[in-house]
Structure formats: C-alpha cells, structure tokens
Motif scaffolding. Structure first.
Motif, short mmCIF file in Angstrom:
data_model
loop_
_atom_site.label_atom_id
_atom_site.label_comp_id
_atom_site.label_asym_id
_atom_site.label_seq_id
_atom_site.Cartn_x
_atom_site.Cartn_y
_atom_site.Cartn_z
N UNK A 85 46.60 43.08 39.24
CA UNK A 85 44.75 43.66 38.85
C UNK A 85 45.23 44.36 37.44
N UNK A 86 44.34 43.92 36.47
CA UNK A 86 44.10 43.88 35.53
C UNK A 86 42.68 45.02 35.76
N UNK A 131 54.01 31.72 31.43
CA UNK A 131 54.08 31.84 30.13
C UNK A 131 52.94 33.26 30.04
N UNK A 132 51.70 32.37 30.59
CA UNK A 132 50.89 32.98 30.33
C UNK A 132 49.97 33.80 31.51
N UNK A 133 50.47 35.54 31.58
CA UNK A 133 49.60 35.47 33.30
C UNK A 133 47.87 35.80 32.65
N UNK A 134 47.35 35.39 34.42
CA UNK A 134 45.98 35.49 33.99
C UNK A 134 45.55 36.99 34.09
N UNK A 135 44.54 37.51 33.60
CA UNK A 135 44.18 38.91 33.83
C UNK A 135 43.04 38.69 34.96
N UNK A 136 44.07 38.74 35.95
CA UNK A 136 43.15 38.90 37.23
C UNK A 136 42.65 39.78 38.75
N UNK A 163 40.02 35.82 37.93
CA UNK A 163 39.79 35.94 36.52
C UNK A 163 39.08 36.04 35.66
N UNK A 164 39.39 37.03 34.83
CA UNK A 164 38.46 37.84 34.20
C UNK A 164 38.52 37.15 32.97
N UNK A 224 55.52 41.11 41.59
CA UNK A 224 55.83 41.57 40.03
C UNK A 224 55.05 42.69 40.12
N UNK A 225 54.53 42.37 38.43
CA UNK A 225 53.86 43.77 38.03
C UNK A 225 52.78 43.17 36.55
N UNK A 226 52.60 44.27 35.80
CA UNK A 226 52.10 43.87 34.84
C UNK A 226 52.27 44.23 33.55
N UNK A 227 53.15 43.82 33.51
CA UNK A 227 54.62 44.17 33.00
C UNK A 227 55.09 43.86 31.17
N UNK A 228 53.80 43.09 31.29
CA UNK A 228 54.20 41.33 29.81
C UNK A 228 53.52 41.98 28.97
#
Length: 228
Positions: A85-86, A131-136, A163-164, A224-228
């Motif tokens: 989650x963003x 490639x472009x992880x959505x801001x969930x 998605x935001x 996964x995780x929001x590591x990008x």
C-alpha cells in the motif's frame, strides 16, 4: 576567411553541438541506464500528446468504452497486503526535475499517457504493472503533504484492486528507479512522465525517448514490498 563567415561557422557548430546533447537529464545520466535511449522513437509515439497537453480527454482509441460505467463501491475492491500500500503522497522538488510527487519511501511517481483521467482508467496491467507498480490502496486515506487533497482519488483496476489517482491520473512507481528521488522513468516510450503535485506532466527535464527496463523475474513470492 572573412571574420563574419568565421563567426557564422562557429555559431553553427555550437548550435549543432547543442542539438546533439541529450535532453535535460540527471547529472549521472547514462544512455544505457535509460534503456537504449539513443534508439529512435517507436512508431506509436506520434500519438502521444505534446508538451502543451498536460491533462485532458481520454483518447477514444485507448480507453475502454466500459470505463464510462459507474465506479465500483468503495468496499468492493480487492484488498492487498499492507506492505504493497502507498501510505503517503508528498509534493516536493528534486534536482534538475523540479516539482514531483513521492511515495512514503521517497520514490518519484509517474503518470501514463495511455491511461484516462476523465473518467480515471488504468491501462497498465500484466508485465506493465510489474515494471510500473501501481500506487495501491485499501481505501485508507494516504498521508498528504504538498498536494491538494481534493485532487487525490482512487480507481478500480482490472484485477479489482484500488489505485491512487491525482487529478484523475493513476499513479505509478518505476522499478528502474533504484534510489529515492531518481526519475529514470521520465519519457520512457514517450508516454511515461513524472507527475507534478497538480497532476500535470513535469516536462522540465526530458531525456530522449527510451525503452523501459525488463520486468523483474517472478520469484514466486507474490507478497512483495514497495521497495522500488
């Protein structure tokens, strides 16, 4: 050689050198880092809105007619793991690019020309979303700083997740950005651009059109995780 003619030749050479330079890019710019940036633009790039088109109507050749349907109820979205989650959107500035929006880890967010903003529509799925992880989001309101909260919303993706959005445009990260504050996704395919706190494209610095990085290998771990 006449002085005036010599001056003209020097001026012409300087202009040619200027044209040969890549678009404004980070200090560490390397064409290879931007995915074969020297390659000519793809044939479909011509359909991309120009610099003056920072927001507007959905391209009828791209948008799904079904996107005009009423949005799904807020509680009908597919929930995602909290580590995906963003949780915050921060309007700030980074060197050379200027105004950007970052997530909670300081990574720059992007918008995609093939998406829609009115109504909101995400057309980045499958490998594109790797490639472009959505801001969930799970409908919890993100912490907002430097961005008008009235411009922040959500859109239901094809897989049912939320998605935001910012001024209607779905928000994404880019796996090619290996550190906070970088923006190597700028002008990828001539369709991906850093988004400003007002939802427009940031065109301050525009490297040559490039190809995206390859999608990350599937490790078999979907957490996964929001590591990008």
């Amino acid at each position: 050689m006449a002085p005036d003619k010599r001056k003209l030749m020097v001026a012409s050479a300087a202009l040619a050198a200027l044209v040969a330079l890549p678009g404004c890019a980070p200090a560490s710019y390397n064409a290879a880092d931007y995915g074969n940036a020297a390659e000519p633009a793809a044939a479909d790039v011509a359909a991309t809105p120009g610099a003056e088109s920072t927001a507007g109507a959905v391209d009828p050749n791209v948008a799904d007619p079904a996107s005009t349907a009423e949005p799904a109820p807020a509680d009908s979205g597919t929930k995602v793991a909290e580590n995906l989650v963003t949780t915050s959107l921060t309007g700030t500035s980074v060197p050379k690019m200027g105004k950007v929006v970052e997530n909670q880890k300081g990574f720059v967010l992007y918008r995609f020309d093939d998406d829609g903003d009115n109504p909101s529509k995400s057309n980045c799925n499958g490998d594109c979303a790797k490639i472009w992880p959505p801001a969930l989001t799970n409908d919890a309101k993100p912490t907002i700083k430097g961005v008008d909260s009235k411009l922040v919303g959500t859109v239901t993706r094809a897989d049912g997740t939320k998605q935001l959005t910012l001024k209607g445009w779905p928000l994404y990260g880019y796996v090619g950005d290996k550190k906070a504050g970088s923006w190597k996704g700028q002008n990828v395919n001539g369709k991906w651009f850093v988004i400003t706190p007002t939802g427009t494209k940031n065109l301050t610095c525009l490297p040559k059109i490039s190809k995206p990085v390859a999608p990350p290998a599937d490790s078999g771990d979907s957490s996964g995780d929001i590591s990008y």
